[in-house]
Design a protein around this motif. Structure first.
Motif, PDB file in Angstrom:
ATOM      1  N   GLN A 258     -12.121 -19.550  18.949  1.00  0.00           N
ATOM      2  CA  GLN A 258     -12.995 -18.511  18.398  1.00  0.00           C
ATOM      3  C   GLN A 258     -14.091 -18.144  19.392  1.00  0.00           C
ATOM      4  O   GLN A 258     -14.427 -16.966  19.566  1.00  0.00           O
ATOM      5  N   GLN A 259     -14.662 -19.151  20.059  1.00  0.00           N
ATOM      6  CA  GLN A 259     -15.705 -18.892  21.056  1.00  0.00           C
ATOM      7  C   GLN A 259     -15.143 -18.044  22.203  1.00  0.00           C
ATOM      8  O   GLN A 259     -15.790 -17.089  22.671  1.00  0.00           O
ATOM      9  N   GLN A 260     -13.969 -18.414  22.624  1.00  0.00           N
ATOM     10  CA  GLN A 260     -13.348 -17.675  23.732  1.00  0.00           C
ATOM     11  C   GLN A 260     -13.105 -16.212  23.345  1.00  0.00           C
ATOM     12  O   GLN A 260     -13.348 -15.298  24.131  1.00  0.00           O
ATOM     13  N   SER A 261     -12.652 -16.011  22.102  1.00  0.00           N
ATOM     14  CA  SER A 261     -12.390 -14.627  21.674  1.00  0.00           C
ATOM     15  C   SER A 261     -13.697 -13.845  21.572  1.00  0.00           C
ATOM     16  O   SER A 261     -13.749 -12.660  21.918  1.00  0.00           O
ATOM     17  N   GLN A 262     -14.795 -14.512  21.131  1.00  0.00           N
ATOM     18  CA  GLN A 262     -16.106 -13.848  21.070  1.00  0.00           C
ATOM     19  C   GLN A 262     -16.563 -13.478  22.488  1.00  0.00           C
ATOM     20  O   GLN A 262     -17.074 -12.388  22.729  1.00  0.00           O
ATOM     21  N   MET A 263     -16.398 -14.403  23.417  1.00  0.00           N
ATOM     22  CA  MET A 263     -16.782 -14.141  24.812  1.00  0.00           C
ATOM     23  C   MET A 263     -15.972 -12.963  25.360  1.00  0.00           C
ATOM     24  O   MET A 263     -16.507 -12.107  26.060  1.00  0.00           O
ATOM     25  N   GLN A 264     -14.704 -12.967  25.037  1.00  0.00           N
ATOM     26  CA  GLN A 264     -13.836 -11.895  25.536  1.00  0.00           C
ATOM     27  C   GLN A 264     -14.310 -10.550  24.974  1.00  0.00           C
ATOM     28  O   GLN A 264     -14.348  -9.555  25.702  1.00  0.00           O
ATOM     29  N   ARG A 265     -14.703 -10.515  23.682  1.00  0.00           N
ATOM     30  CA  ARG A 265     -15.179  -9.285  23.079  1.00  0.00           C
ATOM     31  C   ARG A 265     -16.463  -8.819  23.750  1.00  0.00           C
ATOM     32  O   ARG A 265     -16.666  -7.637  23.993  1.00  0.00           O
TER      33      ARG A 265
ATOM     34  N   ALA B 253     -25.102 -18.754  24.070  1.00  0.00           N
ATOM     35  CA  ALA B 253     -24.471 -18.922  22.757  1.00  0.00           C
ATOM     36  C   ALA B 253     -23.352 -19.950  22.849  1.00  0.00           C
ATOM     37  O   ALA B 253     -23.203 -20.813  21.978  1.00  0.00           O
ATOM     38  N   LEU B 254     -22.588 -19.870  23.943  1.00  0.00           N
ATOM     39  CA  LEU B 254     -21.500 -20.835  24.149  1.00  0.00           C
ATOM     40  C   LEU B 254     -22.064 -22.232  24.311  1.00  0.00           C
ATOM     41  O   LEU B 254     -21.550 -23.197  23.746  1.00  0.00           O
ATOM     42  N   ALA B 255     -23.156 -22.366  25.093  1.00  0.00           N
ATOM     43  CA  ALA B 255     -23.769 -23.678  25.316  1.00  0.00           C
ATOM     44  C   ALA B 255     -24.298 -24.248  24.000  1.00  0.00           C
ATOM     45  O   ALA B 255     -24.109 -25.440  23.688  1.00  0.00           O
ATOM     46  N   SER B 256     -24.979 -23.393  23.206  1.00  0.00           N
ATOM     47  CA  SER B 256     -25.506 -23.888  21.924  1.00  0.00           C
ATOM     48  C   SER B 256     -24.353 -24.233  20.980  1.00  0.00           C
ATOM     49  O   SER B 256     -24.415 -25.209  20.238  1.00  0.00           O
ATOM     50  N   PHE B 257     -23.280 -23.424  21.049  1.00  0.00           N
ATOM     51  CA  PHE B 257     -22.118 -23.715  20.221  1.00  0.00           C
ATOM     52  C   PHE B 257     -21.490 -25.043  20.612  1.00  0.00           C
ATOM     53  O   PHE B 257     -21.154 -25.856  19.757  1.00  0.00           O
ATOM     54  N   ARG B 258     -21.364 -25.256  21.922  1.00  0.00           N
ATOM     55  CA  ARG B 258     -20.801 -26.524  22.406  1.00  0.00           C
ATOM     56  C   ARG B 258     -21.706 -27.696  22.047  1.00  0.00           C
ATOM     57  O   ARG B 258     -21.224 -28.772  21.708  1.00  0.00           O
ATOM     58  N   ALA B 259     -23.009 -27.487  22.101  1.00  0.00           N
ATOM     59  CA  ALA B 259     -23.949 -28.547  21.720  1.00  0.00           C
ATOM     60  C   ALA B 259     -23.777 -28.897  20.245  1.00  0.00           C
ATOM     61  O   ALA B 259     -23.743 -30.067  19.864  1.00  0.00           O
ATOM     62  N   LYS B 260     -23.640 -27.826  19.422  1.00  0.00           N
ATOM     63  CA  LYS B 260     -23.421 -28.071  17.996  1.00  0.00           C
ATOM     64  C   LYS B 260     -22.089 -28.768  17.765  1.00  0.00           C
ATOM     65  O   LYS B 260     -21.969 -29.673  16.938  1.00  0.00           O
ATOM     66  N   GLU B 261     -21.090 -28.332  18.520  1.00  0.00           N
ATOM     67  CA  GLU B 261     -19.779 -28.940  18.403  1.00  0.00           C
ATOM     68  C   GLU B 261     -19.835 -30.424  18.779  1.00  0.00           C
ATOM     69  O   GLU B 261     -19.248 -31.277  18.108  1.00  0.00           O
ATOM     70  N   GLU B 262     -20.552 -30.724  19.866  1.00  0.00           N
ATOM     71  CA  GLU B 262     -20.704 -32.115  20.301  1.00  0.00           C
ATOM     72  C   GLU B 262     -21.456 -32.923  19.247  1.00  0.00           C
ATOM     73  O   GLU B 262     -21.129 -34.078  18.973  1.00  0.00           O
ATOM     74  N   GLU B 263     -22.472 -32.316  18.645  1.00  0.00           N
ATOM     75  CA  GLU B 263     -23.239 -32.977  17.581  1.00  0.00           C
ATOM     76  C   GLU B 263     -22.329 -33.284  16.391  1.00  0.00           C
ATOM     77  O   GLU B 263     -22.369 -34.371  15.829  1.00  0.00           O
TER      78      GLU B 263
ATOM     79  N   LYS C 186     -10.370 -27.347  18.455  1.00  0.00           N
ATOM     80  CA  LYS C 186      -9.565 -26.404  19.239  1.00  0.00           C
ATOM     81  C   LYS C 186      -9.707 -24.999  18.664  1.00  0.00           C
ATOM     82  O   LYS C 186      -9.865 -24.025  19.426  1.00  0.00           O
ATOM     83  N   GLN C 187      -9.660 -24.878  17.348  1.00  0.00           N
ATOM     84  CA  GLN C 187      -9.810 -23.568  16.709  1.00  0.00           C
ATOM     85  C   GLN C 187     -11.199 -22.998  16.985  1.00  0.00           C
ATOM     86  O   GLN C 187     -11.349 -21.797  17.243  1.00  0.00           O
ATOM     87  N   ILE C 188     -12.205 -23.856  16.923  1.00  0.00           N
ATOM     88  CA  ILE C 188     -13.573 -23.405  17.206  1.00  0.00           C
ATOM     89  C   ILE C 188     -13.674 -22.897  18.641  1.00  0.00           C
ATOM     90  O   ILE C 188     -14.264 -21.849  18.913  1.00  0.00           O
ATOM     91  N   TRP C 189     -13.106 -23.644  19.571  1.00  0.00           N
ATOM     92  CA  TRP C 189     -13.141 -23.248  20.982  1.00  0.00           C
ATOM     93  C   TRP C 189     -12.434 -21.901  21.172  1.00  0.00           C
ATOM     94  O   TRP C 189     -12.906 -21.033  21.889  1.00  0.00           O
TER      95      TRP C 189
END
Length: 172
Positions: A10-17, A43-53, A5-8
């Protein structure tokens, strides 16, 4: 380690920036905004892929740990069973030992008065033997004295007989 949840977040805040930086520039072209949005999505897709991994690996590790714990629990149960079997084998021996000890104690209690009685009889026997030996010595002394007296009286009688016989011969 951050939770998913924290990672997600962080991703959202990066996207917002990233979006805010596009809005702030205002002069950006729609192509540039598309590229930035595409990069952000990538970046979000690769992040989610890493998260899933990471999640998949966490699940694998959790499964391995649970399997290992299951084996440990099974080994613990087997050890408990073995211990129970050993205790059941040892317990009868303990009971038998306790019974034998009780019998030994009982025999010792019964033997104690007999031993004391035997010691008393032994003392009485020794005293009686000493008395017998003393009386025997006294008898031997008395017999030897008697023999001396008999011998002396015999000598005396013989001398008297000799005197009498001399006296008779002289009278004749």
């Amino acid at each position: 380690m951050a939770t998913p949840k924290q990672i997600w977040e962080q991703q959202q805040s990066q996207m917002q920036r990233v979006k805010n930086s596009g809005i702030n520039s205002g002069n950006g072209s729609p192509i540039k905004d598309d590229k930035e949005e595409e990069m952000a999505k990538s970046a979000l897709a690769s992040f989610r892929a890493k998260e899933e991994e990471i999640e998949r690996k966490k699940m694998e590790v959790r499964d391995k740990v649970q399997a290992y714990m299951g084996r440990v629990e099974e080994a613990t149960r087997r050890l408990a069973d073995i211990r129970e079997e050993l205790d059941s084998l040892i317990d009868p021996m303990r009971k038998e030992v306790a019974n034998v000890r009780k019998k030994i104690d009982t025999a010792n209690r019964e033997l104690k008065p007999l031993g004391q009685s035997c010691q008393k009889k032994e003392r009485e026997y020794k005293e009686a033997l000493e008395a017998f030996n003393d009386k025997n010595k006294e008898k031997a002394q008395l017999v030897s004295k008697l023999m001396e007296l008999v011998s002396e009286s015999e000598k005396l009688r013989m001398t008297k007989l000799d005197e009498l016989s001399k006296n008779i011969e002289t009278l004749r």
